[in-house]
Structures are given as structure tokens and as C-alpha cells.
Design a protein around this motif. Structure first.
Motif, PDB file in Angstrom:
ATOM      1  N   UNK A 180       0.834  -1.201   0.000  1.00 26.94           N
ATOM      2  CA  UNK A 180       0.000   0.000   0.000  1.00 26.94           C
ATOM      3  C   UNK A 180       0.868   1.250   0.000  1.00 26.94           C
ATOM      4  N   UNK A 181       0.415   2.239  -0.759  1.00 32.56           N
ATOM      5  CA  UNK A 181       1.151   3.498  -0.831  1.00 32.56           C
ATOM      6  C   UNK A 181       0.224   4.645  -1.198  1.00 32.56           C
ATOM      7  N   UNK A 182      -1.087   4.426  -1.075  1.00 32.10           N
ATOM      8  CA  UNK A 182      -2.053   5.467  -1.444  1.00 32.10           C
ATOM      9  C   UNK A 182      -1.908   6.689  -0.536  1.00 32.10           C
ATOM     10  N   UNK A 183      -1.724   6.451   0.759  1.00 30.69           N
ATOM     11  CA  UNK A 183      -1.593   7.568   1.703  1.00 30.69           C
ATOM     12  C   UNK A 183      -0.348   8.391   1.370  1.00 30.69           C
ATOM     13  N   UNK A 184       0.745   7.676   1.137  1.00 27.77           N
ATOM     14  CA  UNK A 184       1.995   8.362   0.813  1.00 27.77           C
ATOM     15  C   UNK A 184       1.833   9.202  -0.451  1.00 27.77           C
ATOM     16  N   UNK A 215     -12.396   3.516  -4.710  1.00 25.37           N
ATOM     17  CA  UNK A 215     -11.321   2.938  -3.884  1.00 25.37           C
ATOM     18  C   UNK A 215     -10.028   3.006  -4.689  1.00 25.37           C
ATOM     19  N   UNK A 216      -8.985   3.582  -4.112  1.00 28.10           N
ATOM     20  CA  UNK A 216      -7.713   3.609  -4.820  1.00 28.10           C
ATOM     21  C   UNK A 216      -6.975   2.281  -4.600  1.00 28.10           C
ATOM     22  N   UNK A 217      -7.048   1.421  -5.598  1.00 30.94           N
ATOM     23  CA  UNK A 217      -6.383   0.122  -5.485  1.00 30.94           C
ATOM     24  C   UNK A 217      -4.909   0.304  -5.805  1.00 30.94           C
ATOM     25  N   UNK A 218      -4.068  -0.239  -4.942  1.00 32.64           N
ATOM     26  CA  UNK A 218      -2.636  -0.142  -5.163  1.00 32.64           C
ATOM     27  C   UNK A 218      -2.131  -1.483  -5.660  1.00 32.64           C
ATOM     28  N   UNK A 234       2.306  -3.699 -14.752  1.00 29.53           N
ATOM     29  CA  UNK A 234       1.890  -2.306 -14.611  1.00 29.53           C
ATOM     30  C   UNK A 234       1.523  -2.010 -13.163  1.00 29.53           C
ATOM     31  N   UNK A 235       2.510  -1.672 -12.370  1.00 31.09           N
ATOM     32  CA  UNK A 235       2.252  -1.374 -10.966  1.00 31.09           C
ATOM     33  C   UNK A 235       1.896   0.082 -10.787  1.00 31.09           C
ATOM     34  N   UNK A 236       1.034   0.337  -9.798  1.00 34.96           N
ATOM     35  CA  UNK A 236       0.682   1.719  -9.526  1.00 34.96           C
ATOM     36  C   UNK A 236      -0.641   1.830  -8.811  1.00 34.96           C
ATOM     37  N   UNK A 237      -1.205   3.035  -8.838  1.00 34.71           N
ATOM     38  CA  UNK A 237      -2.461   3.281  -8.142  1.00 34.71           C
ATOM     39  C   UNK A 237      -3.584   3.447  -9.159  1.00 34.71           C
ATOM     40  N   UNK A 238      -4.669   2.700  -8.921  1.00 32.40           N
ATOM     41  CA  UNK A 238      -5.802   2.686  -9.824  1.00 32.40           C
ATOM     42  C   UNK A 238      -7.055   3.011  -9.030  1.00 32.40           C
ATOM     43  N   UNK A 239      -7.571   4.225  -9.183  1.00 24.80           N
ATOM     44  CA  UNK A 239      -8.782   4.596  -8.446  1.00 24.80           C
ATOM     45  C   UNK A 239     -10.009   4.365  -9.318  1.00 24.80           C
ATOM     46  N   UNK A 274      -8.841  -4.478   3.331  1.00 21.70           N
ATOM     47  CA  UNK A 274      -7.858  -3.685   4.069  1.00 21.70           C
ATOM     48  C   UNK A 274      -7.722  -2.299   3.467  1.00 21.70           C
ATOM     49  N   UNK A 275      -6.481  -1.901   3.241  1.00 19.86           N
ATOM     50  CA  UNK A 275      -6.209  -0.575   2.694  1.00 19.86           C
ATOM     51  C   UNK A 275      -6.093  -0.648   1.166  1.00 19.86           C
TER      52      UNK A 275
END
Lengths: 158, 512
Positions: free
Chosen positions: B185-189, B335-338, B345-350, B409-410
Motif C-alpha cells: 500500500x502506498x495510497x496515503x503516501x 477505492x484507490x487500489x494499489x 503495470x504497478x501503480x495506483x488505480x482509483x 484492508x487498505x
């Protein structure tokens, strides 16, 4: 750098603690500030902090020793942290860690004999989409493969 | 003509060389005598393309990536046009175009510390809408939006706020849990580094809603970049009168501080976070009393995750119904899926709740980085279950994941390829729990240590110990005070249930 003597530590710590004491919940900010100033939290600091905050020395020790970040002993000149958590494991962090341990000849939390570097595990740097991750004195590094790790090791030992 | 060039200052981009790229852009511009405005934006969340450089054109922002410092002269040569690294308009990249960006609408778009940018892209609209409202109306709006705790527990945010608003106390607090310790998880960061004012605005609105005048962000020490950006943002917000004696000049008082954690995973649990913030050992408290009644310093306290709070401004700005219009079942909004670990393709997907795990892993993440088949996906951090491919039809939603024997979870998902050894992963779950246990309750403190030993017995060929491990997990789940001991059985038992062959097959180490 010579280790400052107890009187000097006491004066420095007392100044830090007195300045931060008015905060709500001042103990963690004080411990962070002492560590930033001294490189670690020296044993001589604990009774001083206890005195300023009107706590027992045992309470201050209990808090300080609970958290992974606070060190009772100075670290090496550089601190290399390697993430050991799941996202990094999925990209080969175990092998990166083994290579770092072997190259530096230390165990986790250990400091090389020449005092150049302390190696620490860390559980997540939030760099999970560019794993494996490492941090060297607050600078983050992603996709740590053998070549990048070797460059980091060269850098910390230089 | 001035070129406007964006090089992300996000930690993931920096970990991949963004600082060197930014330096190269400056040097190359100087060498050519070209005037360049360089903006260190947040990340768009397409981490596999980082450092992702964007250039403003008449047709909008176009992207290049992943850019190395050595590529910069050639990009200038090409006039930031036709180049092998060209990706076209950044918001047309399929990974980005398929998202619904509400909470992360500004992340990557703006200069994180420019209030002018923030205002120009809808910033403070939520707070302006909230200011004339009665506190009860704000709570009602958040309740109707269906927003639930994005830290993992999924507790309705509006209900928590209502409890605090009705509690009596000499002072009330808004505490932001930014102790994002879950691997994957890294959405908060990303939010704190890329759009810090959104979190500040959300906390101010929460303060108005419950009558709190003071806020703290408890931010983990492993995030030095986020700490730096949040400190700067709070200073700017205070100077601009967003924080202070009268919010935006006319409102009640609200001010806040950034506090840095000290490397204890368990402090992501709200009651140990409160103890830590008070300057104590980060030991879990028994509930009741709820933090809403007796939280920080024994006073009524809202404890919300970064993403929960940062989603509040857009809810107030656009209305509860707009937010609630996205989602599935009782999981409303986005939900921002990390997407992390071994992925292409890694990253944040809202996106709105409801997409399946399989769509995320195979389609959006594009499978594994190694090109090998996916074996397991851990959802929800170190306390989340490992999902086998047979469960990939599970849609993203709190109840749906619970029904499938897991938790969101997060909302981090960590993908493993077929090289993964699930017994090793189960052992790690127990080992991590043993390292991070606060020590207050026996099932967690002792159970995790015995758990490691029991997994080692299984690894050594003692299959009779599998029953023991199952019983131990039952005890930890039913008898632990908090989610650390209580949820460690999720990864352990899901590994055992879905990948039994990894626990029974003769092991190389044992044979050696």
C-alpha cells in the motif's frame, strides 16, 4: 567525532526536552529530536527527559525501547535499509537481502567493523510498485537488482 | 516561449531517478538557452512509467516515460514531440483513462505545494460548501455518501463523526492515521506527497462537523518525503488562513500538527496510535471506551485514515449522491487500489468499487513482471488473505471480500508468480506478527512465536503439525485484542487452504 561527555549531553537534552515539553504528548518528538541531535538516544538522556516530563526513568526507557527507530547505540556513518515486506519479496527481496548481508559481513541491525554502515530491515517504504526497495540515509531507491545493490554497497563503503 | 515541464517529486519517481531527470532537464535547458518552468508534481500513479515526464502543449499535457537522465537531450532534440518514449496525452493512457479519479483528482496534475494550483482545480470548494452548513448537516452529507473507513476496517465515517459530535469534552480532536504500514500500500503516501492540501481540507471539514479544534497527522517515519511535504503544506495553509483562529477568515478555530511515528507497525491500530501520540508505548487499548468517546488524552477523538479524510472535500463539493453513485452494494464511492509486487503495470488505480480481482490482476496490472503465471495475490497487506486464481471473480467490496474469506484492508494487492513458496509466506506472516506484536495480549505475543515454530515443523516434514497450526490460528483470531494477532491467521490459513501442496510436499531444505 568524539563522544560528547555526560554533562554536555545533559545540557543539550535538557534544552530539547524543555522546548518540546509544552506539546500535547511530547515524549516521541523529544526522543526524535534527541536522536537527531546525538545520532542515538544515549543512556544519559533518559533521566534528564524523565525529570523534565515528570515521568519515571523506567517509563521513558519503556517508551524508547518499544520503538524500532530509537537506538541506544550510535549507528554507522550511513544507514542502509532494505525492505523485507511482501511486495518486495514478490520481486526477489530475499535474495537482495542475502547479498547485502554477505557483502557487508554483518547481521541485521549490525554495523560494519569500520563503522561505515549499519544495515537494517524495514517493513515497507511504500515503494511497492517499484520493488524491491531500499533507503540509504533517507534517500529512496527502487527496483534494487544485483547491480543497483552493488552500487549502493560501494557507495556506503566508500 | 517557455516550456512547462513536469517531473514528479513523488518518492516512487525519485526512487527511479526523477531527481536526476529533473537536474538533466535544467542543465539541458540552460545549455540550449531555452526557458523552462520545471514543476515537481505528484505522481499520476503509473509507477512502471516513472519517471514520467509531462510537457504542456496546446493540446494538453503529453507524457514521456520511463525517462532516464540520459534521454533528456534527445527529448529536447525532438522538441518533446516524436520520440521513442512518447506516450501521447497523459490522460489518454489506458491505465489512467479507465479510472474514476475523485480522491486523487489532483494528484500528479498540480504542484503539490501551490495553493493557487489547488484552488484552480477545485481545491477548497468542499470547505467553502461546508462552512455555512450546520455541523449536523456536514455529518449527514458524509453519512449519505456512504464513505467507509479506507484504512481497512470499513466503519462508516459519518457514524463515527456523529458519535464524536454528540460526545462531551473540553476539547475534541481529529487524528489522521497516516501510519500506512501495510506492504503493498502506498495510497496515503502518494496523496500526502501529491496533494497534501486535500488531506488538510478534509481534516478541517471533519473539525467543523464534530466541533474539534485540533488535529494531528500521525505519519510513519519511513516516509521522509511525505513528512517534508506535509510540514510545508501545513505551514502554507496556516499562512493562508485555512488553519488558525478562524478557518478561512470566518469559521471556527482549527489547527493541526504533523507527528512522526517511530517504526512500530502496530501503531497503525487506532488505539496504539493514540497511546503513541500521547508519548506512551504503542500498546493496544481495550475497547470500550471507544476513541470517539475517550480517545487522545481521554477526550472525544475522530481517528480516520488519510484516504477517508482526503475523500471528504470532494463529497462536500459535489454532494453525497455524486460520490454514492459509484460503487457496489454497501461499498460506495471509489477505492484507490494499489497494484504492487510482481506486476507488469504497478501503480495506483482509483475506480468505483466492484471491479473483480481478476480484472485488476490480469487486465489492468497486465499480469506479472516476470512473465510467469500468477500464483497468488495477497490483498490488504500483511494481515490480508492470499487469493488463488479460483477466487479472481471476487468483486472489490468490503462484504464481497469478507465473504470470500479475505479483507480489502487498505486496498493494496501484491501479486506473486508461480515461484512463490506459500509455506514461506505463511511463516513470514507469523514472523512479522512476532516482531511487531505490542505484547499486550497473549494470543498475539506468544501465538506468533509458536506459529513460526509450528510452520518450521511442517517444513521439516511433520504434517501432524498442520492441525496444530489451524488450532493456533483459531485461538489468535478469536482471542487477540486487535487486528495484528486477530488477522495474522488470514494469510496463514489462506496459504494453507488454497496451496496445501506447499505444506505437504517434501522440501528441498529438509532433504539437504
Amino acid at each position: 567525532m568524539a563522544e560528547p561527555d555526560a554533562t554536555e549531553i545533559e545540557a543539550r537534552v535538557r534544552a530539547i526536552a524543555a522546548e518540546l515539553a509544552p506539546l500535547e504528548g511530547p515524549l516521541l518528538p523529544i526522543l526524535h529530536a534527541v536522536q537527531a541531535a546525538c545520532g542515538h538516544v544515549p543512556a544519559a538522556a533518559l533521566p534528564v527527559i524523565a525529570d523534565v516530563l515528570n515521568l519515571s526513568r523506567a517509563e521513558v526507557y519503556g517508551v524508547m525501547s518499544f520503538y524500532h527507530d530509537f537506538r541506544a547505540e550510535p549507528a554507522g556513518r550511513k544507514v542502509l535499509k532494505i525492505c523485507r515486506a511482501e511486495a518486495c519479496q514478490a520481486m526477489g527481496a530475499d535474495a537482495v537481502a542475502a547479498r547485502a548481508l554477505a557483502a557487508l559481513g554483518v547481521d541485521w541491525h549490525g554495523t560494519t567493523a569500520d563503522g561505515a554502515v549499519t544495515l537494517e530491515p524495514v517493513y515497507c517504504l511504500g515503494l511497492c510498485a517499484c520493488a524491491p526497495a531500499a533507503m540509504i540515509d533517507g534517500r529512496v531507491v527502487g527496483r534494487v537488482d544485483d547491480a543497483r545493490l552493488d552500487a549502493l554497497i560501494d557507495e556506503v563503503l566508500a | 516561449m517557455t516550456l512547462r515541464i513536469y517531473v514528479p517529486g513523488d518518492a516512487a519517481a525519485r526512487a527511479l531517478g526523477a531527481d536526476e531527470v529533473a537536474q538533466a532537464v535544467r542543465a539541458e535547458a540552460a545549455r540550449r538557452g531555452v526557458t523552462v518552468t520545471l514543476i515537481r508534481n505528484g505522481t499520476r500513479g503509473m509507477v512502471w512509467l516513472e519517471p514520467l515526464v509531462e510537457v504542456e502543449t496546446a493540446a494538453g499535457r503529453t507524457a514521456f516515460g520511463p525517462v532516464r537522465a540520459a534521454d533528456v537531450p534527445a527529448l529536447f532534440d525532438a522538441g518533446f514531440g516524436d520520440h521513442a518514449l512518447a506516450l501521447g496525452p497523459v490522460e489518454d493512457i489506458p491505465f489512467f483513462a479507465r479510472q474514476t479519479r475523485l480522491t486523487f483528482a489532483r494528484c500528479g496534475l498540480t504542484d503539490p505545494l501551490s495553493l493557487e494550483d489547488y484552488r484552480a482545480h477545485g481545491g477548497l470548494d468542499g470547505l467553502r460548501a461546508a462552512l455555512p452548513m450546520a455541523p449536523g448537516e456536514i455529518v449527514q452529507t458524509v453519512t449519505e455518501s456512504g464513505l467507509r473507513g479506507r484504512g481497512g476496517a470499513g466503519f462508516p465515517t459519518g457514524l463515527k463523526w456523529k458519535t464524536v459530535s454528540e460526545a462531551e469534552g473540553p476539547r475534541k480532536y481529529i487524528i489522521c492515521n497516516a501510519d500506512e504500514g501495510d506492504s503493498g500500500t502506498f495510497a496515503d503516501r502518494m496523496l500526502m506527497e501529491g496533494d497534501p492540501f486535500a488531506l488538510i481540507e478534509g481534516m478541517v471539514i471533519a473539525g467543523l462537523a464534530v466541533g474539534a479544534t485540533r488535529g494531528y497527522v500521525y505519519l510513519r517515519s519511513e516516509y521522509p518525503d511525505a513528512i517534508r511535504v506535509m510540514h510545508a503544506a501545513v505551514d502554507i495553509a496556516r499562512r493562508a488562513g485555512i488553519l488558525g483562529a478562524h478557518v478561512l477568515g470566518t469559521g471556527p478555530a482549527f489547527d493541526m500538527e504533523i507527528r512522526v511515528g517511530a517504526g512500530a507497525y502496530v501503531c497503525g491500530e487506532e488505539t496504539s496510535l493514540l497511546n503513541s501520540l500521547e508519548g506512551k508505548r504503542g500498546v493496544v487499548r481495550a475497547k470500550p471506551p471507544l476513541p470517539a468517546h475517550q480517545g487522545f488524552l481521554g477526550r472525544p477523538t475522530v481517528v480516520n485514515n488519510v484516504i477517508s479524510l482526503a475523500s471528504v472535500p470532494v463529497i462536500l463539493a459535489r454532494g453525497a449522491q455524486h460520490y454514492a453513485g459509484f460503487g457496489l452494494g454497501r461499498s460506495r464511492g471509489t477505492i484507490p487500489v494499489q497494484i504492487a509486487g510482481n506486476v507488469k503495470h504497478g501503480g495506483l488505480f482509483e475506480a468505483g468499487f466492484g471491479m473483480t480481482l481478476g480484472a485488476l490482476v490480469d487486465d489492468i496490472a497486465g499480469g506479472t513482471a516476470t512473465g510467469r503465471p500468477v500464483k497468488a495475490v495477497q490483498v490488504g497487506g500483511p494481515l490480508g488473505a492470499y487469493f488463488p486464481r479460483e477466487k479472481f471473480d471476487t468483486p472489490f467490496g468490503y462484504e464481497e471480500f469478507d465473504g470470500a474469506g479475505g479483507l480489502i484492508g487498505h486496498a493494496g494487492i501484491v501479486v506473486f508468480d508461480d515461484q512463490a513458496d506459500m509455506l514461506k509466506q505463511a511463516r513470514f506472516a507469523m514472523e512479522f506478527c512476532a516482531i511487531e506484536s505490542c505484547g499486550k495480549c497473549t494470543p498475539c505475543r506468544i501465538g506468533a512465536v509458536r506459529g513460526v515454530e509450528t510452520v518450521d515443523r511442517i517444513a521439516a516434514g511433520d504434517t501432524a503439525a498442520i492441525g496444530l497450526l489451524t488450532e493456533l490460528c483459531d485461538t489468535m483470531r478469536d482471542g487477540s485484542l486487535c487486528a495484528l494477532g486477530g488477522f495474522t491467521p488470514y494469510p496463514v490459513m489462506s496459504a494453507l487452504t488454497h496451496f496445501p501442496e506447499d505444506f505437504t510436499a517434501p522440501r528441498k531444505e529438509a532433504a539437504e
